[in-house]
Design a protein around this motif. Structure first.
Motif, PDB file in Angstrom:
ATOM      1  N   VAL A  47       0.866  -1.183   0.000  1.00 38.54           N
ATOM      2  CA  VAL A  47       0.000   0.000   0.000  1.00 38.54           C
ATOM      3  C   VAL A  47       0.908   1.242   0.000  1.00 38.54           C
ATOM      4  CG1 VAL A  47      -2.090  -0.958   1.000  1.00 38.54           C
ATOM      5  CG2 VAL A  47      -0.240  -0.286   2.517  1.00 38.54           C
ATOM      6  N   CYS A 105       2.715   4.891  -0.568  1.00 38.17           N
ATOM      7  CA  CYS A 105       2.224   6.260  -0.487  1.00 38.17           C
ATOM      8  C   CYS A 105       2.123   6.872  -1.875  1.00 38.17           C
ATOM      9  CB  CYS A 105       3.163   7.090   0.379  1.00 38.17           C
ATOM     10  SG  CYS A 105       2.666   8.816   0.564  1.00 38.17           S
ATOM     11  N   ASP A 106       0.974   7.455  -2.178  1.00 38.50           N
ATOM     12  CA  ASP A 106       0.773   8.196  -3.415  1.00 38.50           C
ATOM     13  C   ASP A 106       1.305   9.608  -3.185  1.00 38.50           C
ATOM     14  OD1 ASP A 106      -0.123   9.720  -5.531  1.00 38.50           O
ATOM     15  OD2 ASP A 106      -2.147   8.892  -5.537  1.00 38.50           O
ATOM     16  N   VAL A 136      -1.715   9.481   0.631  1.00 40.29           N
ATOM     17  CA  VAL A 136      -2.419   8.285   1.079  1.00 40.29           C
ATOM     18  C   VAL A 136      -1.542   7.062   0.842  1.00 40.29           C
ATOM     19  CG1 VAL A 136      -4.397   6.789   0.619  1.00 40.29           C
ATOM     20  CG2 VAL A 136      -4.719   9.243   0.781  1.00 40.29           C
ATOM     21  N   GLY A 137      -1.412   6.198   1.871  1.00 37.68           N
ATOM     22  CA  GLY A 137      -0.594   4.996   1.788  1.00 37.68           C
ATOM     23  C   GLY A 137       0.574   5.041   2.764  1.00 37.68           C
ATOM     24  N   VAL A 145      -4.626   7.197   5.723  1.00 35.46           N
ATOM     25  CA  VAL A 145      -5.848   6.596   5.187  1.00 35.46           C
ATOM     26  C   VAL A 145      -6.897   7.690   5.016  1.00 35.46           C
ATOM     27  CG1 VAL A 145      -5.364   4.328   6.191  1.00 35.46           C
ATOM     28  CG2 VAL A 145      -6.682   6.002   7.510  1.00 35.46           C
ATOM     29  N   TRP A 170     -10.027   6.048  -3.544  1.00 34.87           N
ATOM     30  CA  TRP A 170      -8.580   6.203  -3.451  1.00 34.87           C
ATOM     31  C   TRP A 170      -7.835   4.968  -3.960  1.00 34.87           C
ATOM     32  CZ3 TRP A 170      -6.546  10.800  -2.170  1.00 34.87           C
ATOM     33  CH2 TRP A 170      -7.328  11.701  -1.458  1.00 34.87           C
ATOM     34  N   HIS A 189      -5.696   1.523  -0.655  1.00 32.38           N
ATOM     35  CA  HIS A 189      -4.735   2.086   0.288  1.00 32.38           C
ATOM     36  C   HIS A 189      -4.891   1.509   1.688  1.00 32.38           C
ATOM     37  CE1 HIS A 189      -8.230   4.667   1.138  1.00 32.38           C
ATOM     38  NE2 HIS A 189      -7.699   4.851   2.324  1.00 32.38           N
ATOM     39  N   TRP A 190      -5.909   0.693   1.900  1.00 27.41           N
ATOM     40  CA  TRP A 190      -6.116   0.085   3.211  1.00 27.41           C
ATOM     41  C   TRP A 190      -5.317  -1.209   3.329  1.00 27.41           C
ATOM     42  CZ3 TRP A 190      -8.475   2.711   6.919  1.00 27.41           C
ATOM     43  CH2 TRP A 190      -9.403   3.698   6.573  1.00 27.41           C
TER      44      TRP A 190
END
Length: 328
Positions: A77, A79-80, A85-86, A108, A115, A118-119
């Motif tokens: 997951v 990070c973007d 997020v991530g 999150v 999104w 990302h969880w």
């Protein structure tokens, strides 16, 4: 690289602690306390919020469960960089010091903006998503109590805040971040080294959950910042207190209030010998304007700005002269 900054100068400025008990009947009194704290230091603590210590402890346990996974699993997951997020690790380098932050984090967000994945998956962290979303909803309820008061104090319609900061909107941009600062017991660092560089938040309001004894967070009021990134200025420790949530004003609310409410520099300083050096964990809930929201203060000191424009400015580093250099 420039010469190392001078050792930190710490003040004993008081961080105000405000109770939200009997909120409806005490709203005027609470508003006075919040406005005083928000127009001065920009940081304060709240208690009697309705979020129990057990709920908070459980959320910390969920974060610890994720951070205990192998890095290869967490990297599923990633990070973007466009949204934060991530999961990331040692990814943020301070332009003030040239050092990377010594931490990992996972951010999150609400699901309606799709999104993506990302969880953490339930196989690795069963129940993480559902419990985190419930906790985020509880944070949002607390935030809106504060916004009701700030609307009164600023002479603004609360409906403006309610619409622009709606966590059920399709373009909601609020998020929650779990942070894990590594155990550095026995290590020494150069003067001025940070676990997190001096910065301001782009949020309207940030709720920060800390664990008692895990120190390091410090705040520097912007009007007292005279050096780049406030590296040579006076800082005030903001140590966690039992039963209290730390709150700070973000750039969005400072803009929205025509600079009346203060979004101030804060940092997490690397510990010196004799200070707390073990693992430090925190959880931040960022209440941020929806992307389509249009924000402008009652005095119209600055032109209207959208939540999208604020989000696109998230990587811009604030300066002592202007907390919002790309917005003004």
């Amino acid at each position: 690289m420039s010469a190392a900054p001078a050792p930190p100068v710490l003040s004993k400025r008081e961080i105000q602690r405000i109770s939200l008990t009997n909120f409806e009947s005490r709203k005027d009194d609470i508003t006075k306390q919040l406005m005083k704290a928000a127009t001065d230091l920009g940081f304060f603590m709240i208690e009697d919020t309705g979020i129990s210590q057990a709920e908070t402890d459980s959320m910390f346990a969920r974060g610890a469960q994720f951070f205990a996974l192998d890095d290869k699993v967490k990297a599923a997951v990633p990070c973007d960089p466009a949204t934060f997020v991530g999961w990331e690790r040692d990814a943020e380098v301070s332009p003030a010091t040239g050092f990377a932050d010594h931490k990992e984090s996972i951010q999150v967000a609400y699901d309606q903006r799709q999104w993506g994945s990302h969880w953490p998956v339930d196989d690795n962290c069963p129940g993480f998503r559902d419990e985190a979303l419930t906790f985020m909803g509880n944070c949002e309820s607390v935030v809106h109590k504060l916004l009701e008061c700030f609307a009164i104090g600023l002479g603004m319609p609360y409906e403006d805040f309610k619409k622009a900061l709606d966590n059920s909107a399709q373009d909601c941009n609020s998020a929650m971040r779990f942070m894990n600062y590594y155990d550095v017991t026995g290590r020494t660092f150069p003067t001025g080294h940070m676990r997190v560089m001096p910065h301001t938040d782009m949020s309207a309001l940030t709720l920060l959950f800390q664990r008692v004894g895990e120190t390091g967070l410090e705040v520097c009021p912007g009007r007292e910042a005279t050096t780049e990134y406030a590296m040579g200025d006076e800082w005030t420790p903001c140590n966690p207190q039992q039963g209290a949530i730390t709150v700070n004003i973000g750039d969005a609310l400072m803009y929205w209030s025509d600079d009346k409410l203060k979004s101030n520099f804060h940092r997490v300083r690397a510990p010196n010998p004799g200070e707390y050096q073990k693992q430090r964990c925190s959880i931040a809930y960022f209440c941020q304007p929806c992307l389509s929201a249009v924000c402008q203060g009652p005095l119209k000191k600055y032109p209207p700005i959208t939540g999208q424009q604020m989000a696109e400015s998230r990587y811009m580093v604030s300066s002592p002269q202007s907390h919002l250099p790309t917005w003004h």
